[in-house]
Design a protein around this motif. Structure first.
Motif, PDB file in Angstrom:
ATOM      1  N   GLY A  51      58.637  40.628  48.265  1.00 56.81           N
ATOM      2  CA  GLY A  51      58.274  42.016  48.538  1.00 56.81           C
ATOM      3  C   GLY A  51      57.662  42.713  47.335  1.00 56.81           C
ATOM      4  O   GLY A  51      57.547  43.929  47.316  1.00 56.81           O
ATOM      5  N   GLY A  52      57.259  41.945  46.354  1.00 55.96           N
ATOM      6  CA  GLY A  52      56.661  42.516  45.150  1.00 55.96           C
ATOM      7  C   GLY A  52      55.155  42.619  45.270  1.00 55.96           C
ATOM      8  O   GLY A  52      54.580  42.480  46.348  1.00 55.96           O
ATOM      9  N   GLY A  53      54.511  42.835  44.170  1.00 51.63           N
ATOM     10  CA  GLY A  53      53.062  42.950  44.129  1.00 51.63           C
ATOM     11  C   GLY A  53      52.502  42.120  42.992  1.00 51.63           C
ATOM     12  O   GLY A  53      53.218  41.698  42.088  1.00 51.63           O
ATOM     13  N   LEU A  54      51.233  41.881  43.057  1.00 45.23           N
ATOM     14  CA  LEU A  54      50.534  41.142  42.015  1.00 45.23           C
ATOM     15  C   LEU A  54      49.227  41.871  41.755  1.00 45.23           C
ATOM     16  O   LEU A  54      48.472  42.145  42.686  1.00 45.23           O
ATOM     17  CB  LEU A  54      50.269  39.706  42.475  1.00 45.23           C
ATOM     18  CG  LEU A  54      49.597  38.787  41.478  1.00 45.23           C
ATOM     19  CD1 LEU A  54      50.515  38.527  40.281  1.00 45.23           C
ATOM     20  CD2 LEU A  54      49.233  37.464  42.139  1.00 45.23           C
ATOM     21  N   TYR A  55      48.992  42.207  40.522  1.00 43.64           N
ATOM     22  CA  TYR A  55      47.797  42.953  40.146  1.00 43.64           C
ATOM     23  C   TYR A  55      46.968  42.135  39.180  1.00 43.64           C
ATOM     24  O   TYR A  55      47.493  41.399  38.367  1.00 43.64           O
ATOM     25  CB  TYR A  55      48.187  44.291  39.496  1.00 43.64           C
ATOM     26  CG  TYR A  55      49.029  45.146  40.403  1.00 43.64           C
ATOM     27  CD1 TYR A  55      48.427  45.971  41.345  1.00 43.64           C
ATOM     28  CD2 TYR A  55      50.412  45.090  40.339  1.00 43.64           C
ATOM     29  CE1 TYR A  55      49.207  46.744  42.195  1.00 43.64           C
ATOM     30  CE2 TYR A  55      51.194  45.849  41.188  1.00 43.64           C
ATOM     31  CZ  TYR A  55      50.588  46.669  42.120  1.00 43.64           C
ATOM     32  OH  TYR A  55      51.354  47.410  42.963  1.00 43.64           O
ATOM     33  N   GLY A  56      45.687  42.271  39.277  1.00 44.30           N
ATOM     34  CA  GLY A  56      44.780  41.582  38.373  1.00 44.30           C
ATOM     35  C   GLY A  56      43.700  42.530  37.900  1.00 44.30           C
ATOM     36  O   GLY A  56      43.421  43.532  38.546  1.00 44.30           O
ATOM     37  N   TRP A  57      43.133  42.227  36.773  1.00 49.52           N
ATOM     38  CA  TRP A  57      42.032  43.029  36.265  1.00 49.52           C
ATOM     39  C   TRP A  57      41.093  42.146  35.462  1.00 49.52           C
ATOM     40  O   TRP A  57      41.426  41.034  35.104  1.00 49.52           O
ATOM     41  CB  TRP A  57      42.547  44.196  35.425  1.00 49.52           C
ATOM     42  CG  TRP A  57      43.214  43.787  34.167  1.00 49.52           C
ATOM     43  CD1 TRP A  57      42.645  43.680  32.933  1.00 49.52           C
ATOM     44  CD2 TRP A  57      44.591  43.421  33.985  1.00 49.52           C
ATOM     45  NE1 TRP A  57      43.569  43.271  32.010  1.00 49.52           N
ATOM     46  CE2 TRP A  57      44.776  43.105  32.625  1.00 49.52           C
ATOM     47  CE3 TRP A  57      45.675  43.318  34.842  1.00 49.52           C
ATOM     48  CZ2 TRP A  57      45.993  42.690  32.124  1.00 49.52           C
ATOM     49  CZ3 TRP A  57      46.883  42.914  34.332  1.00 49.52           C
ATOM     50  CH2 TRP A  57      47.045  42.615  32.985  1.00 49.52           C
ATOM     51  N   SER A  58      39.965  42.670  35.200  1.00 52.58           N
ATOM     52  CA  SER A  58      38.938  41.954  34.471  1.00 52.58           C
ATOM     53  C   SER A  58      38.283  42.925  33.496  1.00 52.58           C
ATOM     54  O   SER A  58      38.147  44.100  33.797  1.00 52.58           O
ATOM     55  CB  SER A  58      37.924  41.408  35.471  1.00 52.58           C
ATOM     56  OG  SER A  58      36.739  41.059  34.845  1.00 52.58           O
ATOM     57  N   PHE A  59      37.901  42.432  32.347  1.00 55.68           N
ATOM     58  CA  PHE A  59      37.193  43.295  31.402  1.00 55.68           C
ATOM     59  C   PHE A  59      36.150  42.531  30.689  1.00 55.68           C
ATOM     60  O   PHE A  59      35.968  41.390  30.780  1.00 55.68           O
ATOM     61  CB  PHE A  59      38.134  43.978  30.405  1.00 55.68           C
ATOM     62  CG  PHE A  59      39.111  43.075  29.752  1.00 55.68           C
ATOM     63  CD1 PHE A  59      38.836  42.512  28.520  1.00 55.68           C
ATOM     64  CD2 PHE A  59      40.322  42.777  30.359  1.00 55.68           C
ATOM     65  CE1 PHE A  59      39.755  41.690  27.914  1.00 55.68           C
ATOM     66  CE2 PHE A  59      41.249  41.964  29.752  1.00 55.68           C
ATOM     67  CZ  PHE A  59      40.975  41.409  28.525  1.00 55.68           C
TER      68      PHE A  59
END
Length: 59
Positions: A51-59
């Motif tokens: 029930g969690g989340g996973l976040y990603g980003w790019s730079f």
């Protein structure tokens, strides 16, 4: 990513590798690039199952 099949992950790794090579030439790493999306997929599946989340980003 949580529901991606091994075939889909391999195709993603192939596209990612091609993109890296087009940007960086033949200087890309010899690391096991398919292991990266496979690991992210496992993290995503774990996040979904708890029930969690996973976040990603790019730079």
């Amino acid at each position: 990513m949580a529901d991606a099949t091994s075939t889909e992950l391999e195709e993603l790794a192939d596209r990612w590798t091609a993109r890296l090579r087009s940007a960086d030439g033949d200087e890309t790493t010899d690391d096991d690039l398919p292991a990266v999306p496979q690991g992210v997929s496992r993290l995503a599946a774990s996040a979904v199952s708890t029930g969690g989340g996973l976040y990603g980003w790019s730079f």
